[in-house]
Design a protein around this motif. Structure first.
Motif, PDB file in Angstrom:
ATOM      1  N   ALA A  45       0.890  -1.222   0.025  1.00 28.15           N
ATOM      2  CA  ALA A  45       0.030   0.111   0.131  1.00 28.15           C
ATOM      3  C   ALA A  45       0.886   1.255   0.130  1.00 28.15           C
ATOM      4  CB  ALA A  45      -0.913   0.005   1.139  1.00 28.15           C
ATOM      5  N   ASP A  46       0.292   2.328  -0.482  1.00 33.23           N
ATOM      6  CA  ASP A  46       1.050   3.565  -0.762  1.00 33.23           C
ATOM      7  C   ASP A  46      -0.097   4.772  -0.424  1.00 33.23           C
ATOM      8  OD1 ASP A  46       2.514   5.891  -1.361  1.00 33.23           O
ATOM      9  OD2 ASP A  46       2.984   5.115  -3.488  1.00 33.23           O
ATOM     10  N   GLY A  55       4.753   0.651   1.977  1.00 31.78           N
ATOM     11  CA  GLY A  55       5.285  -0.577   2.245  1.00 31.78           C
ATOM     12  C   GLY A  55       4.362  -1.661   2.012  1.00 31.78           C
ATOM     13  N   GLY A  56       5.068  -2.951   2.581  1.00 32.29           N
ATOM     14  CA  GLY A  56       4.266  -4.007   2.668  1.00 32.29           C
ATOM     15  C   GLY A  56       2.951  -3.798   3.487  1.00 32.29           C
ATOM     16  N   VAL A  57       1.966  -5.063   3.507  1.00 29.81           N
ATOM     17  CA  VAL A  57       0.989  -4.987   4.481  1.00 29.81           C
ATOM     18  C   VAL A  57       1.253  -5.071   5.905  1.00 29.81           C
ATOM     19  CG1 VAL A  57       0.591  -7.315   3.971  1.00 29.81           C
ATOM     20  CG2 VAL A  57      -1.480  -5.969   4.618  1.00 29.81           C
ATOM     21  N   GLU A  58       2.132  -5.661   6.321  1.00 29.53           N
ATOM     22  CA  GLU A  58       2.359  -5.904   7.683  1.00 29.53           C
ATOM     23  C   GLU A  58       2.783  -4.497   8.121  1.00 29.53           C
ATOM     24  OE1 GLU A  58       1.782  -8.231   9.709  1.00 29.53           O
ATOM     25  OE2 GLU A  58       0.952  -9.472   8.174  1.00 29.53           O
ATOM     26  N   GLU A  59       3.810  -3.989   7.497  1.00 26.14           N
ATOM     27  CA  GLU A  59       4.314  -2.488   7.982  1.00 26.14           C
ATOM     28  C   GLU A  59       3.359  -1.369   7.607  1.00 26.14           C
ATOM     29  OE1 GLU A  59       7.559   0.578   6.395  1.00 26.14           O
ATOM     30  OE2 GLU A  59       7.243  -1.185   5.178  1.00 26.14           O
ATOM     31  N   ILE A  60       2.222  -1.514   6.835  1.00 23.95           N
ATOM     32  CA  ILE A  60       1.270  -0.487   6.590  1.00 23.95           C
ATOM     33  C   ILE A  60       0.073  -0.953   7.878  1.00 23.95           C
ATOM     34  CG2 ILE A  60      -0.716   0.088   5.319  1.00 23.95           C
ATOM     35  CD1 ILE A  60       1.999   1.160   4.058  1.00 23.95           C
ATOM     36  N   ALA A  61      -0.105  -1.993   7.960  1.00 22.93           N
ATOM     37  CA  ALA A  61      -1.116  -2.226   9.211  1.00 22.93           C
ATOM     38  C   ALA A  61      -0.642  -1.859  10.545  1.00 22.93           C
ATOM     39  CB  ALA A  61      -1.496  -3.702   9.256  1.00 22.93           C
ATOM     40  N   VAL A  62       0.653  -1.964  10.786  1.00 25.43           N
ATOM     41  CA  VAL A  62       1.146  -1.365  12.055  1.00 25.43           C
ATOM     42  C   VAL A  62       1.000   0.188  12.051  1.00 25.43           C
ATOM     43  CG1 VAL A  62       3.124  -0.941  13.592  1.00 25.43           C
ATOM     44  CG2 VAL A  62       2.477  -3.392  12.589  1.00 25.43           C
ATOM     45  N   GLY A 140     -10.560 -16.673  -2.603  1.00 21.07           N
ATOM     46  CA  GLY A 140     -11.137 -15.559  -3.338  1.00 21.07           C
ATOM     47  C   GLY A 140     -10.314 -14.469  -3.492  1.00 21.07           C
ATOM     48  N   TRP A 141     -11.049 -13.139  -3.787  1.00 15.67           N
ATOM     49  CA  TRP A 141     -10.330 -12.059  -4.543  1.00 15.67           C
ATOM     50  C   TRP A 141      -9.497 -11.172  -3.160  1.00 15.67           C
ATOM     51  CZ3 TRP A 141      -9.339 -10.323  -9.265  1.00 15.67           C
ATOM     52  CH2 TRP A 141     -10.104 -11.082 -10.358  1.00 15.67           C
ATOM     53  N   ARG A 142      -8.328 -10.964  -3.398  1.00 14.36           N
ATOM     54  CA  ARG A 142      -7.434 -10.320  -2.170  1.00 14.36           C
ATOM     55  C   ARG A 142      -6.568  -9.140  -3.080  1.00 14.36           C
ATOM     56  NH1 ARG A 142     -10.355 -12.902   0.215  1.00 14.36           N
ATOM     57  NH2 ARG A 142      -9.963 -14.451   1.731  1.00 14.36           N
ATOM     58  N   LEU A 143      -6.612  -8.286  -2.241  1.00 15.65           N
ATOM     59  CA  LEU A 143      -5.846  -6.993  -2.848  1.00 15.65           C
ATOM     60  C   LEU A 143      -4.290  -7.187  -3.031  1.00 15.65           C
ATOM     61  CD1 LEU A 143      -7.438  -4.387  -0.262  1.00 15.65           C
ATOM     62  CD2 LEU A 143      -7.670  -4.718  -2.809  1.00 15.65           C
ATOM     63  N   THR A 144      -3.817  -6.678  -4.013  1.00 13.66           N
ATOM     64  CA  THR A 144      -2.099  -6.979  -4.179  1.00 13.66           C
ATOM     65  C   THR A 144      -1.600  -5.466  -3.949  1.00 13.66           C
ATOM     66  OG1 THR A 144      -2.593  -6.387  -6.483  1.00 13.66           O
ATOM     67  CG2 THR A 144      -2.255  -8.800  -5.755  1.00 13.66           C
ATOM     68  N   GLY A 145      -2.522  -4.522  -4.257  1.00 15.00           N
ATOM     69  CA  GLY A 145      -1.857  -3.395  -3.912  1.00 15.00           C
ATOM     70  C   GLY A 145      -3.178  -2.113  -3.675  1.00 15.00           C
ATOM     71  N   VAL A 146      -2.772  -0.963  -3.024  1.00 11.86           N
ATOM     72  CA  VAL A 146      -3.628   0.134  -2.654  1.00 11.86           C
ATOM     73  C   VAL A 146      -2.697   1.442  -2.933  1.00 11.86           C
ATOM     74  CG1 VAL A 146      -5.242   1.292  -1.016  1.00 11.86           C
ATOM     75  CG2 VAL A 146      -5.204  -1.199  -1.122  1.00 11.86           C
ATOM     76  N   VAL A 147      -3.120   2.190  -3.728  1.00  9.25           N
ATOM     77  CA  VAL A 147      -2.340   3.607  -3.863  1.00  9.25           C
ATOM     78  C   VAL A 147      -3.597   4.597  -3.431  1.00  9.25           C
ATOM     79  CG1 VAL A 147      -1.135   5.079  -5.291  1.00  9.25           C
ATOM     80  CG2 VAL A 147      -0.718   2.570  -5.529  1.00  9.25           C
ATOM     81  N   VAL A 148      -3.166   5.704  -2.815  1.00  2.00           N
ATOM     82  CA  VAL A 148      -3.872   6.794  -2.429  1.00  2.00           C
ATOM     83  C   VAL A 148      -3.541   7.831  -2.898  1.00  2.00           C
ATOM     84  CG1 VAL A 148      -4.857   8.282  -0.408  1.00  2.00           C
ATOM     85  CG2 VAL A 148      -4.707   5.678  -0.014  1.00  2.00           C
ATOM     86  N   HIS A 149      -4.408   8.567  -3.841  1.00  3.43           N
ATOM     87  CA  HIS A 149      -4.193   9.751  -4.331  1.00  3.43           C
ATOM     88  C   HIS A 149      -5.150  11.064  -3.751  1.00  3.43           C
ATOM     89  CE1 HIS A 149      -1.832   8.046  -7.435  1.00  3.43           C
ATOM     90  NE2 HIS A 149      -2.856   7.092  -7.581  1.00  3.43           N
TER      91      HIS A 149
END
Length: 160
Positions: A45-46, A55-62, A140-149
């Motif tokens: 995610a960005d 960063g990676g999902v673990e880092e982003i969740a924290v 099922g469907w899972r997110l591979t990326g999230v970018v916020v603008h």
């Protein structure tokens, strides 16, 4: 397109819509295990355009867990979802992109909101567009990326 293929496409679009709704609910509720479960293990995610990190999902969740403690109340409204299904050959398949606008009213935490007796009206609002990427997995469907603008934000003091 055959009726069976159309049905499959509709089901995929509904599943992706549920995935994006799950994202908003997990963030708003601070459900970090639930947030992590929405992503593939290599998901990223960005949030840099909103002053955050990438960063990676673990880092982003924290990071989200720490940052969002500053908001007693938060509510993501994710609208205008444009879902595109694609395969390696460009046909409908196992990958997807979702563009969606967001409006995010929140309430900054403070003495007045602690204990639940203070004001509940938002005093911090931001909005912009998400770019989600997703992949079909065995679960099922899972997110591979999230970018916020982020396009705009407004912060005001109570009574304004």
């Amino acid at each position: 397109m055959t009726q069976r293929a159309e049905h499959s496409t509709v089901m995929d679009r509904l599943a992706l819509d549920d995935l994006i709704t799950g994202y908003a609910i997990a963030v708003d509720d601070g459900d970090w295990p639930g947030y992590r479960a929405l992503f593939t293990p290599d998901g990223r995610a960005d949030y840099r355009s909103a002053g955050g990190i990438e960063g990676g999902v673990e880092e982003i969740a924290v990071w989200l867990g720490e940052m969002l403690q500053h908001f007693a109340i938060r509510q993501h409204l994710i609208v205008n979802r444009r879902i595109t299904l694609a395969g390696l050959d460009g046909a409908s398949g196992d990958c997807a992109t979702v563009q969606a606008d967001y409006f995010n009213p929140m309430r900054l935490a403070g003495p007045a909101t602690e204990g639940g007796g203070g004001p509940t009206a938002p005093n911090y609002t931001c909005a912009g567009r998400y770019e989600f990427t997703a992949r079909r997995t065995a679960d099922g469907w899972r997110l591979t990326g999230v970018v916020v603008h982020e396009k705009w934000r407004e912060v005001w003091a109570d009574g304004e």
